[in-house]
Structure formats: C-alpha cells, structure tokens
Design a protein around this motif. Structure first.
Motif, PDB file in Angstrom:
ATOM      1  N   ALA A  35      -0.196   3.569  15.317  1.00 24.62           N
ATOM      2  CA  ALA A  35       0.139   3.762  13.908  1.00 24.62           C
ATOM      3  C   ALA A  35       0.439   5.246  13.671  1.00 24.62           C
ATOM      4  CB  ALA A  35      -1.014   3.320  13.018  1.00 24.62           C
ATOM      5  N   PRO A  36       1.683   5.590  13.370  1.00 27.35           N
ATOM      6  CA  PRO A  36       2.004   7.008  13.174  1.00 27.35           C
ATOM      7  C   PRO A  36       1.232   7.638  12.021  1.00 27.35           C
ATOM      8  CG  PRO A  36       3.835   5.599  12.501  1.00 27.35           C
ATOM      9  CD  PRO A  36       2.863   4.717  13.212  1.00 27.35           C
ATOM     10  N   GLU A  37       0.823   6.815  11.046  1.00 27.64           N
ATOM     11  CA  GLU A  37       0.114   7.362   9.889  1.00 27.64           C
ATOM     12  C   GLU A  37      -1.224   7.988  10.271  1.00 27.64           C
ATOM     13  OE1 GLU A  37       3.148   4.514   8.818  1.00 27.64           O
ATOM     14  OE2 GLU A  37       1.358   4.238  10.065  1.00 27.64           O
ATOM     15  N   MET A  38      -1.807   7.585  11.387  1.00 28.63           N
ATOM     16  CA  MET A  38      -3.073   8.188  11.831  1.00 28.63           C
ATOM     17  C   MET A  38      -2.895   9.670  12.163  1.00 28.63           C
ATOM     18  SD  MET A  38      -5.147   5.717  11.524  1.00 28.63           S
ATOM     19  CE  MET A  38      -5.304   3.929  11.606  1.00 28.63           C
ATOM     20  N   TRP A  39      -1.666  10.024  12.526  1.00 32.19           N
ATOM     21  CA  TRP A  39      -1.405  11.426  12.851  1.00 32.19           C
ATOM     22  C   TRP A  39      -1.522  12.338  11.628  1.00 32.19           C
ATOM     23  CZ3 TRP A  39       2.912  12.649  16.949  1.00 32.19           C
ATOM     24  CH2 TRP A  39       2.500  12.159  18.194  1.00 32.19           C
ATOM     25  N   GLY A  68       4.159   2.947   6.830  1.00 33.36           N
ATOM     26  CA  GLY A  68       3.327   1.771   7.059  1.00 33.36           C
ATOM     27  C   GLY A  68       1.908   1.917   6.553  1.00 33.36           C
ATOM     28  N   ALA A  69       1.679   2.839   5.629  1.00 41.11           N
ATOM     29  CA  ALA A  69       0.311   3.126   5.175  1.00 41.11           C
ATOM     30  C   ALA A  69      -0.099   2.264   3.993  1.00 41.11           C
ATOM     31  CB  ALA A  69       0.172   4.604   4.835  1.00 41.11           C
ATOM     32  N   ASN A  70       0.165   0.957   4.091  1.00 37.44           N
ATOM     33  CA  ASN A  70      -0.367   0.029   3.094  1.00 37.44           C
ATOM     34  C   ASN A  70      -1.454  -0.822   3.756  1.00 37.44           C
ATOM     35  OD1 ASN A  70       0.889  -2.581   4.135  1.00 37.44           O
ATOM     36  ND2 ASN A  70       2.764  -1.419   3.724  1.00 37.44           N
ATOM     37  N   ALA A  71      -2.262  -1.482   2.935  1.00 43.18           N
ATOM     38  CA  ALA A  71      -3.430  -2.202   3.453  1.00 43.18           C
ATOM     39  C   ALA A  71      -3.052  -3.281   4.448  1.00 43.18           C
ATOM     40  CB  ALA A  71      -4.213  -2.801   2.290  1.00 43.18           C
ATOM     41  N   SER A  72      -1.937  -3.963   4.223  1.00 40.25           N
ATOM     42  CA  SER A  72      -1.533  -5.045   5.106  1.00 40.25           C
ATOM     43  C   SER A  72      -1.189  -4.532   6.499  1.00 40.25           C
ATOM     44  CB  SER A  72      -0.331  -5.786   4.508  1.00 40.25           C
ATOM     45  OG  SER A  72       0.108  -6.813   5.368  1.00 40.25           O
ATOM     46  N   ARG A  73      -0.386  -3.485   6.566  1.00 32.69           N
ATOM     47  CA  ARG A  73       0.005  -2.955   7.874  1.00 32.69           C
ATOM     48  C   ARG A  73      -1.152  -2.227   8.561  1.00 32.69           C
ATOM     49  NH1 ARG A  73       5.319  -2.672   9.575  1.00 32.69           N
ATOM     50  NH2 ARG A  73       6.879  -3.453   8.120  1.00 32.69           N
ATOM     51  N   LEU A  74      -1.941  -1.476   7.792  1.00 30.44           N
ATOM     52  CA  LEU A  74      -3.044  -0.737   8.395  1.00 30.44           C
ATOM     53  C   LEU A  74      -4.141  -1.670   8.908  1.00 30.44           C
ATOM     54  CD1 LEU A  74      -3.367   2.343   6.017  1.00 30.44           C
ATOM     55  CD2 LEU A  74      -2.475   2.308   8.359  1.00 30.44           C
ATOM     56  N   GLY A  78      -7.142  -1.841  12.037  1.00 33.14           N
ATOM     57  CA  GLY A  78      -8.507  -1.725  11.546  1.00 33.14           C
ATOM     58  C   GLY A  78      -8.696  -0.583  10.578  1.00 33.14           C
ATOM     59  N   ALA A  79      -7.627  -0.203   9.869  1.00 30.86           N
ATOM     60  CA  ALA A  79      -7.695   0.961   8.991  1.00 30.86           C
ATOM     61  C   ALA A  79      -7.322   0.631   7.557  1.00 30.86           C
ATOM     62  CB  ALA A  79      -6.779   2.062   9.522  1.00 30.86           C
ATOM     63  N   GLU A  80      -7.499  -0.636   7.160  1.00 32.07           N
ATOM     64  CA  GLU A  80      -7.109  -1.026   5.801  1.00 32.07           C
ATOM     65  C   GLU A  80      -7.924  -0.311   4.728  1.00 32.07           C
ATOM     66  OE1 GLU A  80      -9.749  -4.450   7.364  1.00 32.07           O
ATOM     67  OE2 GLU A  80      -8.411  -2.893   8.151  1.00 32.07           O
ATOM     68  N   GLY A  81      -9.083   0.229   5.098  1.00 30.60           N
ATOM     69  CA  GLY A  81      -9.898   0.963   4.145  1.00 30.60           C
ATOM     70  C   GLY A  81      -9.524   2.426   4.018  1.00 30.60           C
ATOM     71  N   ARG A  82      -8.470   2.856   4.720  1.00 28.96           N
ATOM     72  CA  ARG A  82      -8.091   4.278   4.726  1.00 28.96           C
ATOM     73  C   ARG A  82      -6.742   4.527   4.041  1.00 28.96           C
ATOM     74  NH1 ARG A  82      -8.717   6.696  10.651  1.00 28.96           N
ATOM     75  NH2 ARG A  82      -8.510   8.620   9.420  1.00 28.96           N
ATOM     76  N   VAL A  83      -6.316   3.599   3.214  1.00 30.78           N
ATOM     77  CA  VAL A  83      -4.995   3.719   2.579  1.00 30.78           C
ATOM     78  C   VAL A  83      -4.890   5.011   1.770  1.00 30.78           C
ATOM     79  CG1 VAL A  83      -3.427   2.726   0.870  1.00 30.78           C
ATOM     80  CG2 VAL A  83      -4.577   1.231   2.523  1.00 30.78           C
ATOM     81  N   PHE A  84      -5.807   5.228   0.864  1.00 30.02           N
ATOM     82  CA  PHE A  84      -5.734   6.413   0.006  1.00 30.02           C
ATOM     83  C   PHE A  84      -5.798   7.687   0.845  1.00 30.02           C
ATOM     84  CE2 PHE A  84      -7.396   9.761  -2.690  1.00 30.02           C
ATOM     85  CZ  PHE A  84      -6.702   9.593  -3.878  1.00 30.02           C
ATOM     86  N   VAL A 130       1.671  -5.728  -5.802  1.00 25.26           N
ATOM     87  CA  VAL A 130       1.555  -4.601  -6.734  1.00 25.26           C
ATOM     88  C   VAL A 130       0.289  -3.800  -6.446  1.00 25.26           C
ATOM     89  CG1 VAL A 130       1.228  -3.958  -9.156  1.00 25.26           C
ATOM     90  CG2 VAL A 130       2.909  -5.714  -8.548  1.00 25.26           C
ATOM     91  N   GLU A 131      -0.795  -4.503  -6.187  1.00 28.25           N
ATOM     92  CA  GLU A 131      -2.069  -3.833  -5.898  1.00 28.25           C
ATOM     93  C   GLU A 131      -1.964  -2.948  -4.664  1.00 28.25           C
ATOM     94  OE1 GLU A 131      -6.766  -5.041  -5.013  1.00 28.25           O
ATOM     95  OE2 GLU A 131      -5.222  -6.596  -5.187  1.00 28.25           O
ATOM     96  N   MET A 132      -1.347  -3.468  -3.599  1.00 25.53           N
ATOM     97  CA  MET A 132      -1.205  -2.688  -2.368  1.00 25.53           C
ATOM     98  C   MET A 132      -0.305  -1.481  -2.566  1.00 25.53           C
ATOM     99  SD  MET A 132      -1.212  -5.182   0.959  1.00 25.53           S
ATOM    100  CE  MET A 132      -0.062  -6.437   0.428  1.00 25.53           C
ATOM    101  N   PHE A 133       0.821  -1.680  -3.235  1.00 25.43           N
ATOM    102  CA  PHE A 133       1.738  -0.565  -3.472  1.00 25.43           C
ATOM    103  C   PHE A 133       1.107   0.473  -4.399  1.00 25.43           C
ATOM    104  CE2 PHE A 133       5.427  -3.613  -2.536  1.00 25.43           C
ATOM    105  CZ  PHE A 133       5.629  -3.091  -1.260  1.00 25.43           C
ATOM    106  N   HIS A 134       0.337   0.009  -5.380  1.00 22.47           N
ATOM    107  CA  HIS A 134      -0.307   0.940  -6.313  1.00 22.47           C
ATOM    108  C   HIS A 134      -1.343   1.801  -5.592  1.00 22.47           C
ATOM    109  CE1 HIS A 134      -2.899   1.663 -10.129  1.00 22.47           C
ATOM    110  NE2 HIS A 134      -2.057   2.653  -9.925  1.00 22.47           N
ATOM    111  N   GLU A 135      -2.117   1.183  -4.699  1.00 24.72           N
ATOM    112  CA  GLU A 135      -3.110   1.936  -3.929  1.00 24.72           C
ATOM    113  C   GLU A 135      -2.432   3.041  -3.120  1.00 24.72           C
ATOM    114  OE1 GLU A 135      -6.827   0.965  -0.898  1.00 24.72           O
ATOM    115  OE2 GLU A 135      -5.071  -0.357  -0.888  1.00 24.72           O
ATOM    116  N   GLN A 136      -1.327   2.700  -2.500  1.00 18.41           N
ATOM    117  CA  GLN A 136      -0.581   3.685  -1.719  1.00 18.41           C
ATOM    118  C   GLN A 136      -0.008   4.765  -2.618  1.00 18.41           C
ATOM    119  OE1 GLN A 136       2.360   1.850   0.793  1.00 18.41           O
ATOM    120  NE2 GLN A 136       2.769   3.719   1.944  1.00 18.41           N
TER     121      GLN A 136
END
Length: 338
Positions: A35-39, A68-74, A78-84, A130-136
């Motif tokens: 996941a590039p977002e981890m970088w 890809g930093a939304n809850a579904s992709r993360l 195992g990183a769905e709790g790290r969206v914000f 909407v919830e996932m996009f809003h969190e991001q």
C-alpha cells in the motif's frame, strides 16, 4: 468560494497538473502489492521527493499520495482504522512542499474509488460510500489540502457520493472519471453523460474531466466529447504516458516526453484547462509538457485525424457519444492509478 485553485484558474489560461503516483513510487522501491499510502508515515522523505519531483518539473497542482486511503481499500492491508492518519500525513507533506515552492502551487487531496460496486448492482450503499469518502476528506482537510480531487471513477453513483462527502467536509473539489471501455467508463458512462451529471451537482466542482483510461489519443477524444457538450466548469485532461508494455517482469509505458508534450498542447487545444499525466508520467514528461505549453501557440480544436497522427490510433472506433454501442476492443489501460 475563493481558494488556491480558483485563484489560479482566474488568472491562467492553463494549469499543469502532476504525473503518476505509482509509477514514480515503484521507481523509488515500492513493491507490487504494498500500500503506497503507508509511505506517508514510513517513508516521508520519498513522498516529499514524489511531490517535489512534480513541482520542480513545473506542476501548478499535485495530487497527494492518498488514492487508496479509504477504509475499504486499506482493509486489505489491515489498516482500515488509519484512514484519517494516513490522509492527514499525505496532505501535511504536500503542504510543506507547496509552501516552500516559491510560487503558488495547489495541493490536491487524491481520493480514489472504494474498490466496491455500488448498489443496486453491488453491496456498497450510498450512505456507506459517503461515510468512507467523508472520513478521507476530513483527514486531507486537516493535513492542509487546498482542494479534494476524486479520480479514476467509473460509476456515476460513486462520483455523486464523493461530491456529497466533500460538501460535508466543506471543501472545494475536482473530479475525474476513467473512460476505458470503447469511450465509456467501465459502468457505461460517456463523456456527454458525465457533463450532464456534473451540471446537476451541488456544489459544483471547480473542474472535471478524465484521467487514466487507455492511451492519450482516447483521452483526448473524450475531452473533445466534454467540450462539445458545453460544460460550465473547466475541463481536466490527465492521460497516461502512452500504452503499458510488459517487459522483464515490469510494466512500462511507451509514451516519450516528446509525445506527452504533443499531448499537452493538443489537450489545451481540445478545450482542457488543467492538463497533466497519469500512469507512466514522470517528471521528465512534465518538464517537456510545461515547455510545450509555454512555447507553442494555442491552435484550433484538433480533428480526430490530427490526434491520431500525433499520438497514435484509438482503441475503438466509437467514443460512445455517436449512438453506437460499445464494441469489443483490446483493453490496454489499468484500473489502478499508477
């Protein structure tokens, strides 16, 4: 709403966006499947390098490493709790780069598709999208993004869900879809369909358009379709650097800096205001694109023949706006932004 992007749009005839995210990160050592977002947390110097590469090449806008930093992709990592956290970090690094650029540079918070199919065809409800996009969006906003930028979308329902989420976050936004199936998105939208959809959204995006898809020729045919439909907001063109080729275990894009320079000028002449690259586009391509936009005079709207002569043929005979149904054609694009 006055913001960094709207200010630039008021004073410039064209703006240069950035290039690829994945292609450039793979060149820095990102491994396939990671996941590039981890970088954004683990390799901040490399993400800084990614952003600076675009800015130093002349980009007026760059997208954050948060596709890809939304809850579904993360959740796949195992990183769905790290969206914000991950979105905020992506934007914070971008804010630092933009603030030290010495000229106005826009930080656009990248928001990619959820990777799920919206109901009724799939299980993803409008409310959950909407919830996932809003969190991001809230993470990107907290990190200092100037605008939000949803990209590589196939379904009108998902595009509308992102727009609603951005309104909840009280952020200006832009949006692009990917037209990679005989001139249509994977879910069947044509360029004319998108113009109609965008015209009904409230709030309106600052700009809209196409990214990724197949090759540069196909994307410009889509841009011509946008322009012909009479949109009221500026058009974005963010095409791939040529066509992907598999070589020695890796995917390479065959578009040269010279080809992307021609593409950039043709994109402007087709009616695009914000012009950038997608998969395969490196800083070297952006340098050539910037130089071409600065030195070549604006021309007449190009014909399809002129586009193919400069950039190569289309992947299908129809772009979907002529009443012809989609026809079988080789799929040469990639769904994931690279």
């Amino acid at each position: 709403m006055t913001n960094a992007l709207s200010k630039l749009l008021e004073t410039r005839d064209w703006l240069l966006a950035d290039g690829a995210t994945g292609t450039n990160l793979f060149n820095m050592g990102l491994m396939s499947g990671d996941a590039p977002e981890m970088w954004n947390i683990d390799e901040t110097a490399k993400i800084t390098q990614l952003y600076k590469g675009a800015v130093d090449a002349g980009s007026d806008i760059f997208l954050t490493n948060s596709f890809g930093a939304n809850a579904s992709r993360l959740k796949l990592h195992g990183a769905e709790g790290r969206v914000f956290e991950l979105n905020k970090a992506a934007a914070e690094i971008g804010r630092n780069v933009a603030d030290t650029a010495g000229r106005p540079v826009v930080v656009a918070g990248s928001v990619g598709p959820t990777g799920e199919i919206m109901s009724p065809m799939g299980s993803l409800t409008h409310e959950r999208a909407v919830e996932m996009f809003h969190e991001q969006a809230e993470g990107l906003k907290a990190g200092g993004a100037d605008v939000l930028w949803v990209e590589t979308i196939s379904a009108a329902e998902e595009f509308r869900a992102a727009a609603e989420a951005f309104a909840l976050a009280d952020m200006p936004w832009c949006g692009t879809m990917s037209f990679d199936t005989a001139g249509r998105t994977m879910m069947g939208l044509t360029s004319a369909d998108m113009v109609k959809m965008v015209g009904k959204l409230d709030p309106q995006p600052l700009a809209f358009g196409a990214n990724c898809g197949v090759g540069a020729s196909d994307l410009l045919r889509t841009v011509l379709g946008f322009a012909a439909a009479g949109p009221t907001v500026p058009i974005i063109a963010k095409g791939n650097a040529g066509i992907p080729k598999y070589h020695d275990g890796h995917i390479h894009y065959d578009g040269t800096p010279a080809l992307m320079a021609d593409y950039a000028v043709l994109a402007r002449d087709c009616g695009a205001t914000i012009i950038g690259g997608c998969c395969g586009t490196t800083p070297a391509h952006l340098v050539a694109m910037r130089e071409a936009l600065e030195t070549r005079q604006k021309g007449d709207r190009p014909t399809l023949e002129k586009i193919t002569e400069a950039l190569g043929g289309f992947s299908s005979a129809s772009d979907g706006t002529d009443g012809a149904g989609p026809e079988a054609a080789p799929r040469r694009g990639r769904r994931r932004k690279a």
